[in-house]
Design an enzyme around this catalytic site. Structure first.
Site, PDB file in Angstrom:
ATOM      1  CB  CYS A   1      -0.947   0.001   1.182  1.00  0.00           C
ATOM      2  SG  CYS A   1      -2.030  -1.433   1.222  1.00  0.00           S
TER       3      CYS A   1
ATOM      4  CG  HIS B   1      -3.028   3.528   2.221  1.00  0.00           C
ATOM      5  ND1 HIS B   1      -3.591   3.087   1.041  1.00  0.00           N
ATOM      6  CD2 HIS B   1      -3.032   2.467   3.072  1.00  0.00           C
ATOM      7  CE1 HIS B   1      -3.910   1.809   1.177  1.00  0.00           C
ATOM      8  NE2 HIS B   1      -3.589   1.411   2.391  1.00  0.00           N
TER       9      HIS B   1
ATOM     10  CG  ASN C   1      -6.642  -0.741   1.312  1.00  0.00           C
ATOM     11  OD1 ASN C   1      -5.956  -0.384   0.353  1.00  0.00           O
ATOM     12  ND2 ASN C   1      -6.127  -1.133   2.455  1.00  0.00           N
TER      13      ASN C   1
HETATM   14  O1  UT7 Z   1      -3.635  -1.012   3.675  1.00  0.00           O
HETATM   15  C1  UT7 Z   1      -3.232  -1.485   4.911  1.00  0.00           C
HETATM   16  C2  UT7 Z   1      -3.971  -2.709   5.195  1.00  0.00           C
HETATM   17  N1  UT7 Z   1      -4.887  -2.816   6.228  1.00  0.00           N
HETATM   18  C3  UT7 Z   1      -5.317  -1.947   7.159  1.00  0.00           C
HETATM   19  O2  UT7 Z   1      -4.943  -0.824   7.251  1.00  0.00           O
HETATM   20  C4  UT7 Z   1      -6.304  -2.469   8.153  1.00  0.00           C
HETATM   21  C5  UT7 Z   1      -6.079  -1.902   9.545  1.00  0.00           C
HETATM   22  N2  UT7 Z   1      -7.067  -2.448  10.466  1.00  0.00           N
HETATM   23  C6  UT7 Z   1      -8.354  -2.159  10.426  1.00  0.00           C
HETATM   24  O3  UT7 Z   1      -8.784  -1.361   9.618  1.00  0.00           O
HETATM   25  C7  UT7 Z   1      -9.287  -2.809  11.431  1.00  0.00           C
HETATM   26  O4  UT7 Z   1      -8.507  -3.519  12.386  1.00  0.00           O
HETATM   27  C8  UT7 Z   1     -10.324  -3.748  10.771  1.00  0.00           C
HETATM   28  C9  UT7 Z   1     -11.318  -2.936   9.987  1.00  0.00           C
HETATM   29  C10 UT7 Z   1      -9.629  -4.739   9.859  1.00  0.00           C
HETATM   30  C11 UT7 Z   1     -11.101  -4.516  11.835  1.00  0.00           C
HETATM   31  O5  UT7 Z   1     -11.700  -3.612  12.751  1.00  0.00           O
HETATM   32  P1  UT7 Z   1     -11.585  -3.887  14.302  1.00  0.00           P
HETATM   33  O6  UT7 Z   1     -12.325  -2.818  14.967  1.00  0.00           O
HETATM   34  O7  UT7 Z   1     -10.117  -4.031  14.621  1.00  0.00           O
HETATM   35  O8  UT7 Z   1     -12.385  -5.256  14.456  1.00  0.00           O
HETATM   36  P2  UT7 Z   1     -11.893  -6.660  15.034  1.00  0.00           P
HETATM   37  O9  UT7 Z   1     -10.948  -7.299  14.117  1.00  0.00           O
HETATM   38  O10 UT7 Z   1     -11.486  -6.469  16.455  1.00  0.00           O
HETATM   39  O11 UT7 Z   1     -13.258  -7.473  15.022  1.00  0.00           O
HETATM   40  C12 UT7 Z   1     -14.343  -7.092  15.870  1.00  0.00           C
HETATM   41  C13 UT7 Z   1     -15.474  -8.071  15.643  1.00  0.00           C
HETATM   42  C14 UT7 Z   1     -15.070  -9.534  15.769  1.00  0.00           C
HETATM   43  O12 UT7 Z   1     -16.155 -10.222  16.396  1.00  0.00           O
HETATM   44  P3  UT7 Z   1     -16.093 -10.574  17.971  1.00  0.00           P
HETATM   45  O13 UT7 Z   1     -14.872 -11.423  18.121  1.00  0.00           O
HETATM   46  O14 UT7 Z   1     -15.991  -9.264  18.674  1.00  0.00           O
HETATM   47  O15 UT7 Z   1     -17.382 -11.283  18.181  1.00  0.00           O
HETATM   48  C15 UT7 Z   1     -14.977  -9.997  14.332  1.00  0.00           C
HETATM   49  O16 UT7 Z   1     -15.233 -11.378  14.181  1.00  0.00           O
HETATM   50  O17 UT7 Z   1     -16.000  -7.905  14.323  1.00  0.00           O
HETATM   51  C16 UT7 Z   1     -16.085  -9.205  13.687  1.00  0.00           C
HETATM   52  N3  UT7 Z   1     -15.901  -9.017  12.260  1.00  0.00           N
HETATM   53  C17 UT7 Z   1     -16.908  -8.774  11.404  1.00  0.00           C
HETATM   54  N4  UT7 Z   1     -18.241  -8.703  11.604  1.00  0.00           N
HETATM   55  C18 UT7 Z   1     -19.005  -8.437  10.521  1.00  0.00           C
HETATM   56  C19 UT7 Z   1     -14.730  -8.996  11.561  1.00  0.00           C
HETATM   57  N5  UT7 Z   1     -14.971  -8.764  10.274  1.00  0.00           N
HETATM   58  C20 UT7 Z   1     -16.320  -8.621  10.145  1.00  0.00           C
HETATM   59  C21 UT7 Z   1     -17.183  -8.373   9.067  1.00  0.00           C
HETATM   60  N6  UT7 Z   1     -18.507  -8.272   9.285  1.00  0.00           N
HETATM   61  N7  UT7 Z   1     -16.726  -8.180   7.795  1.00  0.00           N
END
Ligand code: UT7
Length: 323
Positions: A111, A250, A280
């Site tokens: 990225c 980004h 993204n």
């Molecule tokens: O270009 C660079 C590449 N990437 C990035 O910059 C990504 C950086 N990170 C992020 O943007 C965030 O960490 C994410 C958007 C990927 C995730 O957000 P988060 O607030 O860190 O969520 P999490 O991973 O802690 O997940 C929270 C909950 C989980 O459920 P439980 O365990 O709390 O019950 C996940 O299973 O959200 C659940 N979850 C979803 N639910 C519905 C994860 N993905 C999804 C989904 N739909 N697509």
């Protein structure tokens, strides 16, 4: 000698996939995606890939710059999803454009790729070896996401952005300075393993590799490293954030951009966003955003903008540009 951006272009495949479309085929919701990331839709290629998108963006950038393909001396494409192991995406684009006088190659910084490519181009331009260059940021991540992993697949989209640059002897405008960095010790938090190659001796069959990410680790890294990098960049250029019109970041997550704004003590008005429409697109987010601002007439001669990215590697970088 300064490297001046004289034209921009961008392209995304016509097929739009909304959050609701994804919710029909996996356990997710528009509400979760929108509130956690700011994404509402993404463009997904249903066939042609990286070379096609890159060439379309490049044609628009050349038109904007009023430059003919045969006038390009060098093409650098930033991508981690070239259609083939070889030839490079840059060479393929060169072929499509008919840019017979150029040399082309790819850089790989995920990225952060467009920042790395433009910084590299700037260094080469300053040697005096090249006069006119084409820098492309392009990715076709939809072909390497694991569509059964809802925590990553909803984030990404396909697209390309390009900038035509020219070495200018005099004047204040152009790339003023840049910073790039990497920390391979944290490489494992964001990966897309190479396709497992077939092996004659062991009988291993080729298998595809997919994106795997520790989302919160990437989040924490981005909101710490990007402000540090931008502050160090501005300090070295003796420039204040108040003199910067836009911080072109980004587009990975709306909340990451908000946190960066907070750390830099700037308003979100300074951080243009389009993640809602594209998701993204990895190496393409920054040049797509730059092209949109350019075409909307929001960049004027003398405006200072900072381009900043972060991503797998882990990598990061920022460039200060006077338009
Ligand atoms: O270009 C660079 C590449 N990437 C990035 O910059 C990504 C950086 N990170 C992020 O943007 C965030 O960490 C994410 C958007 C990927 C995730 O957000 P988060 O607030 O860190 O969520 P999490 O991973 O802690 O997940 C929270 C909950 C989980 O459920 P439980 O365990 O709390 O019950 C996940 O299973 O959200 C659940 N979850 C979803 N639910 C519905 C994860 N993905 C999804 C989904 N739909 N697509």
């Amino acid at each position: 000698m300064k490297t001046v951006i004289i034209g921009t272009g961008s392209f995304a495949p016509p097929r739009v996939v909304t959050n609701d479309d994804l919710a029909e085929v996996m356990d997710t919701s528009d509400e979760w995606i929108r509130t956690r990331t700011g994404i509402e839709q993404r463009h997904i290629s249903d066939g042609p890939g990286t070379t096609w998108m890159a060439a379309e963006a490049a044609k628009l950038a050349l038109k904007d710059a009023g430059v003919e393909p045969e006038d390009i001396d060098i093409i650098i494409a930033a991508t981690t999803t070239a259609d083939n192991c070889f030839p490079s995406a840059a060479c393929e684009v060169q072929g499509i454009l008919g840019a017979g006088n150029a040399v082309g190659y790819d850089v790989s910084a995920a990225c952060s790729g467009f920042i790395f490519a433009l910084h590299t181009m700037d260094g080469l331009m300053r040697t005096g070896a090249y006069e006119t260059g084409l820098v492309i940021g392009v990715d076709n991540l939809s072909k390497v996401v694991d569509w059964s992993d809802r925590s990553t697949c909803v984030l990404f989209g396909d697209g390309a952005g390009a900038a035509v640059v020219r070495a200018c002897e005099d004047g204040d405008r152009g790339l003023l300075c840049g910073r790039i960095g990497s920390d391979g010790r944290k490489a494992s938090v964001l990966t897309c393993q190479a396709r497992t190659m077939g092996n004659l001796l062991t009988g291993t069959k080729p298998e595809p590799g997919y994106i795997a990410m520790e989302g919160q680790e990437v989040f924490k890294f981005a909101v710490k490293k990007v402000p540090e990098c931008v502050e160090s960049l501005l300090k070295s250029a003796d420039t204040d954030m108040g003199e910067v019109k836009y911080l072109i970041l980004h587009q990975a997550n709306y909340r990451i951009c908000e946190s960066i704004a907070k750390r830099l003590k700037i308003s979100m008005d300074k951080i243009p966003m389009n993640i809602d429409r594209y998701g993204n697109t990895s190496g393409a987010t920054i040049p797509i955003l730059l092209d949109e601002l350019n075409r909307q007439g929001k960049l004027h001669r003398g405006d200072r903008v900072v381009l900043a990215g972060f991503g797998a590697g882990l990598t990061w970088g920022a460039l200060l540009v006077e338009w």
